[in-house]
Scaffold this motif. Sequence first.
Motif, mmCIF file in Angstrom:
data_model
loop_
_atom_site.group_PDB
_atom_site.id
_atom_site.type_symbol
_atom_site.label_atom_id
_atom_site.label_comp_id
_atom_site.label_asym_id
_atom_site.label_seq_id
_atom_site.Cartn_x
_atom_site.Cartn_y
_atom_site.Cartn_z
ATOM 1 N N SER A 299 -3.622 -3.113 0.605
ATOM 2 C CA SER A 299 -3.541 -2.741 2.024
ATOM 3 C C SER A 299 -4.615 -3.458 2.824
ATOM 4 C CB SER A 299 -3.697 -1.227 2.191
ATOM 5 O OG SER A 299 -2.625 -0.540 1.606
ATOM 6 N N PRO B 76 1.442 3.461 1.107
ATOM 7 C CA PRO B 76 1.432 2.086 1.634
ATOM 8 C C PRO B 76 0.988 1.054 0.611
ATOM 9 C CG PRO B 76 0.471 3.609 3.213
ATOM 10 C CD PRO B 76 0.630 4.369 1.938
ATOM 11 N N ASN B 77 -0.113 1.323 -0.083
ATOM 12 C CA ASN B 77 -0.618 0.366 -1.062
ATOM 13 C C ASN B 77 0.359 0.203 -2.218
ATOM 14 O OD1 ASN B 77 -3.368 -1.111 -1.615
ATOM 15 N ND2 ASN B 77 -2.701 -0.314 -3.577
ATOM 16 N N LEU C 69 -3.136 -0.371 8.152
ATOM 17 C CA LEU C 69 -3.341 -0.955 6.825
ATOM 18 C C LEU C 69 -4.822 -1.034 6.491
ATOM 19 C CD1 LEU C 69 -0.719 -3.859 6.830
ATOM 20 C CD2 LEU C 69 -0.690 -1.842 5.361
ATOM 21 N N ASN D 172 -6.019 2.493 5.716
ATOM 22 C CA ASN D 172 -5.483 2.902 4.419
ATOM 23 C C ASN D 172 -6.191 2.168 3.275
ATOM 24 O OD1 ASN D 172 -3.075 2.139 2.205
ATOM 25 N ND2 ASN D 172 -3.193 4.290 2.788
ATOM 26 N N GLY D 173 -6.497 0.882 3.486
ATOM 27 C CA GLY D 173 -7.201 0.126 2.455
ATOM 28 C C GLY D 173 -8.566 0.716 2.158
ATOM 29 N N LEU E 97 3.305 -1.946 -1.139
ATOM 30 C CA LEU E 97 2.922 -3.356 -1.133
ATOM 31 C C LEU E 97 2.905 -3.925 -2.551
ATOM 32 C CD1 LEU E 97 0.059 -3.327 1.530
ATOM 33 C CD2 LEU E 97 2.202 -4.602 1.692
#
Length: 334
Positions: free
Chosen positions: A96, A298-299, A76, A79-80, A302
């Motif tokens: 993320s 992923p983001n 995470l 990815n962020g 979320l």
Amino acid sequence: MLVYAPAALLFLVFSWRALRERRRFGNAVLLGLAVLCALVAWMFRLIRSGSTSALFTAYSLLAVCALGILVLTYLLFVNGLRMVRKEGRSPANLLSLMAALSILGVIALLVTAAVVRTPLLVGIGAAALGLSSYVSFLFLSFVCYAFLYGRLQVRRKADFVVVLGSGLIGGSKVPPLLAGRLDRAREVHSRLTRRGASPVLITSGGQGPDEELPESHAMADYLIERGFPADLIEREDRSTSTEENLRFSKAIMETAKPGYRCVVVTNNYHAFRAALTARQAGVRGQVVGAPTAAYFWPNATLREFVAVLVAYRRTNIAIGLLFVLGGVLVWAAR
């Protein structure tokens, strides 16, 4: 085997509800509870057996879970940082990174509470552990059920294919994200046509303040330029949100054919929440997703999860307050 009875019962209830209506967040919760009860029952039997191999398996599973949390936090975080580099520092693109920092914060708090053991820290740690466990359970349930929902077969017949808009580049150009939805819609339309249907394709999206034309018109032009029949396209050009996309498209479909069935096309990360919104709007149809760039998923997932939490905010706030109350009771007891 009675120890598995709660899991079996929950799975039966889940199956019954999913067959009746797939577009419910409660289905995700029931499936998550069934899996959780099955895992707890399995761990209980392993530990109770007392054998060395069973205990080794149980503790190995716990170790894998702990390692998985650390690996997830790292992924995470990476990815962020990538989202910030590629998409900018808007709040939506920082989810993320904030999730990774939140996990690290909870771990640090729990470790500190376990070492220092002051009543206040223990109470705060208990509340934080309960809240984080609750949110983690909901998130895993959301992701797993969304994955299952995205793998459902498209119905054999549909009268309409609705494509949800997502904004234009430079005020007039279809971006890659939206192009993926349109390409997926062409694929779904082609499949339905081969099965004997002749659905109308509705491009749905209004004109934003920084756009030269409505999204639906740019979407229709994209399809026509690639050989899609213009006479099979209907433009819905008033909507500014997913809810309006579905509501205004529903009005078009009901006017043309009151007993319609449809397939709604969006991106895969958005499909399940769009399905929840479609159910609330009374749209009769299934939602399917188009592929999304791996770094973006992923983001975006979320963000969808946070939106679902907000949609059910009363229930989540009530349960969250119970965990806070539990932390207060732990503090008072010490």
